[in-house]
Write an enzyme that holds these catalytic residues in place. Structure first.
Site, mmCIF file in Angstrom:
data_model
loop_
_atom_site.group_PDB
_atom_site.id
_atom_site.type_symbol
_atom_site.label_atom_id
_atom_site.label_comp_id
_atom_site.label_asym_id
_atom_site.label_seq_id
_atom_site.Cartn_x
_atom_site.Cartn_y
_atom_site.Cartn_z
ATOM 1 N N HIS A 251 34.871 44.957 47.032
ATOM 2 C CA HIS A 251 35.456 44.804 48.304
ATOM 3 C C HIS A 251 34.785 45.504 49.528
ATOM 4 O O HIS A 251 35.443 45.850 50.483
ATOM 5 C CB HIS A 251 36.790 45.672 48.351
ATOM 6 N N SER B 153 38.795 40.897 41.818
ATOM 7 C CA SER B 153 39.725 41.630 42.507
ATOM 8 C C SER B 153 39.958 41.032 43.629
ATOM 9 O O SER B 153 39.086 40.640 44.364
ATOM 10 C CB SER B 153 39.447 43.304 42.654
ATOM 11 N N GLU C 114 39.880 38.109 50.663
ATOM 12 C CA GLU C 114 38.394 38.075 49.872
ATOM 13 C C GLU C 114 38.718 38.351 48.601
ATOM 14 O O GLU C 114 39.862 38.670 48.028
ATOM 15 C CB GLU C 114 37.541 39.332 50.363
#
Length: 178
Positions: free
Chosen positions: A62, A110, A136
């Site tokens: 992330h 994720s 994303e």
């Protein structure tokens, strides 16, 4: 004047020599994650229609300073959010991720998103997500949704093709000419 050639074949031949493809599920419908969120079928529909696949970034952990590849396909199916993309080899972090994927040390996916519409059950603490603005999808060590994993990968490098299926073995065989 003859029409100019399409750039797609040039990119395709470039990808053939630098390909590190991955696929899997970044989210599963109806499954509670470790944060007590449950993504409902259709939750990504509006976001995917608005943004398109090209605007959804492939990141590592992330971190917006670590783009590592490009998603080629993102779609909802009956199971969840299916993704297929490729790592950009030559980028140091992408090469490291490829090595970790090949070794089985890394396989989590994720989603990074903003909730647009959700409903919380105050009795159980669970939150059902009905509309998600997807920004994303990251390759991660520990996904919030344990079932969100890279399920298959294929890498073409130095004359070999390496394929790995989740819970499978890593097989290497001579590459075929394209």
């Amino acid at each position: 004047m003859p029409p100019s050639p399409s750039p797609a074949p040039a990119r395709a031949s470039l990808r053939a020599s630098t390909s590190a493809d991955i696929e899997g599920y970044a989210s599963l419908f109806g499954v509670e994650d470790q944060g007590r969120d449950i993504v409902m079928p259709g939750a990504f529909r509006a976001s995917l229609a608005e943004r398109g696949t090209a605007s959804i970034r492939m990141l590592f952990q992330h971190d917006p300073t670590q783009p590592v590849g490009v998603w080629d396909e993102i779609r909802e199916d009956v199971r969840g959010l299916y993704v297929r993309g490729h790592l950009i080899k030559g980028a140091a972090r992408a090469n490291e991720i490829l090595t970790l994927l090949q070794g089985g040390a890394l396989d989590g996916l994720s989603i990074g998103f903003r909730t647009r519409r959700a409903q919380r059950d105050h009795r159980t603490g669970r939150r059902r997500l009905f509309d998600i603005d997807l920004w994303e999808i990251s390759i991660v060590t520990f996904p919030m949704l344990p079932g969100a994993r890279v399920s298959a990968m294929k890498s073409t490098m130095a004359g070999t093709v390496t394929s790995r299926a989740l819970k499978g073995t890593c097989r290497t065989h001579p590459a075929r000419a394209l």
